[in-house]
Scaffold this active site. Sequence first.
Site, PDB file in Angstrom:
ATOM      1  N   HIS A  52       0.814  -1.230   0.000  1.00 18.95           N
ATOM      2  CA  HIS A  52       0.000   0.000   0.000  1.00 18.95           C
ATOM      3  C   HIS A  52       0.851   1.286   0.000  1.00 18.95           C
ATOM      4  CE1 HIS A  52      -2.812   3.112   1.055  1.00 18.95           C
ATOM      5  NE2 HIS A  52      -2.258   3.259   2.248  1.00 18.95           N
ATOM      6  N   HIS A  76       3.844   7.000   5.251  1.00 20.65           N
ATOM      7  CA  HIS A  76       2.658   7.718   5.734  1.00 20.65           C
ATOM      8  C   HIS A  76       1.829   6.970   6.783  1.00 20.65           C
ATOM      9  CE1 HIS A  76       0.300   5.503   2.641  1.00 20.65           C
ATOM     10  NE2 HIS A  76      -0.704   5.722   3.461  1.00 20.65           N
ATOM     11  N   GLU A  80       0.857   5.825  12.694  1.00 21.93           N
ATOM     12  CA  GLU A  80      -0.508   5.425  13.038  1.00 21.93           C
ATOM     13  C   GLU A  80      -0.591   3.925  13.324  1.00 21.93           C
ATOM     14  OE1 GLU A  80      -2.934   7.666  13.098  1.00 21.93           O
ATOM     15  OE2 GLU A  80      -4.852   6.672  12.729  1.00 21.93           O
ATOM     16  N   ASP A  81       0.092   3.132  12.540  1.00 26.07           N
ATOM     17  CA  ASP A  81      -0.142   1.687  12.578  1.00 26.07           C
ATOM     18  C   ASP A  81       1.020   0.829  13.089  1.00 26.07           C
ATOM     19  OD1 ASP A  81      -2.560   2.282  11.443  1.00 26.07           O
ATOM     20  OD2 ASP A  81      -1.906   1.891   9.391  1.00 26.07           O
ATOM     21  N   ASP A 142      -2.780   8.192  -1.364  1.00 26.23           N
ATOM     22  CA  ASP A 142      -3.140   7.197  -0.351  1.00 26.23           C
ATOM     23  C   ASP A 142      -4.581   6.743  -0.566  1.00 26.23           C
ATOM     24  OD1 ASP A 142      -3.413   5.797   2.106  1.00 26.23           O
ATOM     25  OD2 ASP A 142      -4.075   7.638   3.107  1.00 26.23           O
ATOM     26  N   ASP A 263     -20.034  15.586 -25.881  1.00 23.48           N
ATOM     27  CA  ASP A 263     -18.625  15.325 -25.605  1.00 23.48           C
ATOM     28  C   ASP A 263     -18.418  13.948 -24.978  1.00 23.48           C
ATOM     29  OD1 ASP A 263     -19.742  15.895 -23.189  1.00 23.48           O
ATOM     30  OD2 ASP A 263     -18.139  17.224 -22.500  1.00 23.48           O
TER      31      ASP A 263
HETATM   32 MN    MN Z   1      -2.585   4.713   3.892  1.00 20.35          MN
END
Ligand code: MN
Length: 488
Positions: A52, A76, A80-81, A142, A263
């Site tokens: 990811h 990123h 957090e994880d 992300d 279009d």
């Molecule tokens: Mn992420």
Amino acid sequence: MPELEKKIQHLLKTIKEYNPKADLGLIELAFLFAKQAHDGQKRLTGEDYIHHPLATAQMLADMKLSPNIIIAGLLHDVPEDTKYTLEDITKNFGEEVATLVEGITKLGNIKYRGIERYIENLRKMFVAMAKDTRVILIKFADRYHNLKTLYALPRDKQIRIASEVLEIYAPIANRLGMYEMKGKLEEESFKYLYPKEYNWLKGLVEKQLKTKEIYLDEIIAFVKKELKEEGIEYLEVKGRVKQLYSLYAKLLEHDKDINRVYDFVAIRIIVQDIPTCYAVLGIIHKKMKPLKGRIKDYIAQPKPNGYSSLHTTVFTVDGEIIEIQIRTKEMEEEAEYGIAAHWHYDEKGSLIPSKKIKWIDELTKWQKELSENEKYLENLKIDVFNDRIFVFTPKGDVIDLPKGATPIDFAYYVHTDIGAQCTGALINNHIASLNSPLKSGDVIEIITDKNRKNPSADWLKFVKTSVAKNKIKSALAKRTLIEKFLKK
Ligand code: MN
């Protein structure tokens, strides 16, 4: 070569192509750091987690962004994880990368809760909190990868994430002039939010394309031939099919009749410079009759978000109707990458536009407006949505109040006089005491007595909002003053 190895090599190769001086070693180090940090974690798709952040970084590299942005993309989700902290990131990759990662982590806390009135605020909050537009770009990358793997999530999460993208992310991408990104985000969320409509439209487009494709190829060949004969050098002539989501929006305006969406397919001609754009327009009109009122000069008058191009709708030799878009390579890149197109080679990644661009001014103004109103922003912090409730007036207007707010708070929010003259309240049509705490979704009706002049001092014991508190206090003070005066 194992898949992961292939992916990282592809990332490094992409960066090297547009930025030969980039420190690829550091990027590889960030990859290894993230891989180790997320070790043992899996995505719901079954893949190792590292795929990811790697996909996120690849998308940023495809936008030709600077190494620090790509490194932040790789890292990123680390604070957090995983057990690694922002300090670890600062120590290893520096202050700038850490600041970017911190920004993304914060943005992750803004969640869409389907309250329409707050969508615009949510968008503003998103931009204001991101402060640095680079953070928004990483967040987009992300989110786009998350959308791509949304099939693995339960239905309720699919809906929440897709609505968030459609209501918040896509309009911001549009505002930043990132049409390509906007289109991609909308396309993916459309699929999950309106599966029936999406599939219907997909079928319709496929059928329509089968009949159109042959003649699209013919027109492209025809245009190329005509341009060559006139001695015009073009960089590219290609066909493009309208994105399903924007096609859907158009169809709703035209009784779902695809033949009225001119279009639906278009031909795009990319040339070297602006004078050539106009020259090409002249040649096109000489060979194919333009439809009245359909010539749009977004070069002389760009759209507010900076979109520039010439558009015209013409009758082909076979009597079909088709849109033709003419633009320079620069305009093409701008439409694709928007704000990002201007900092390709800016190592700091700071926002220094190569020329004065109106929409950048507007964006800055928008951000300035927000930061000037600090107090307003204070009240808009993310946890606002956890400790606030949303109640309704009998007419259905939504009013937000802090948790624990009472009918008196509600009354003062609506109007000072309604607060002062309040004698009772109906919550969901039932008589309730004036100190009952309200719950989200309650419908509140205030009963007033026109003859009542003053609030009760007891109310101060339970009101939650400062508005109510201040107004009650000042009314009571005024009354004391008048009483004193009368006694004399
Ligand atoms: Mn992420």
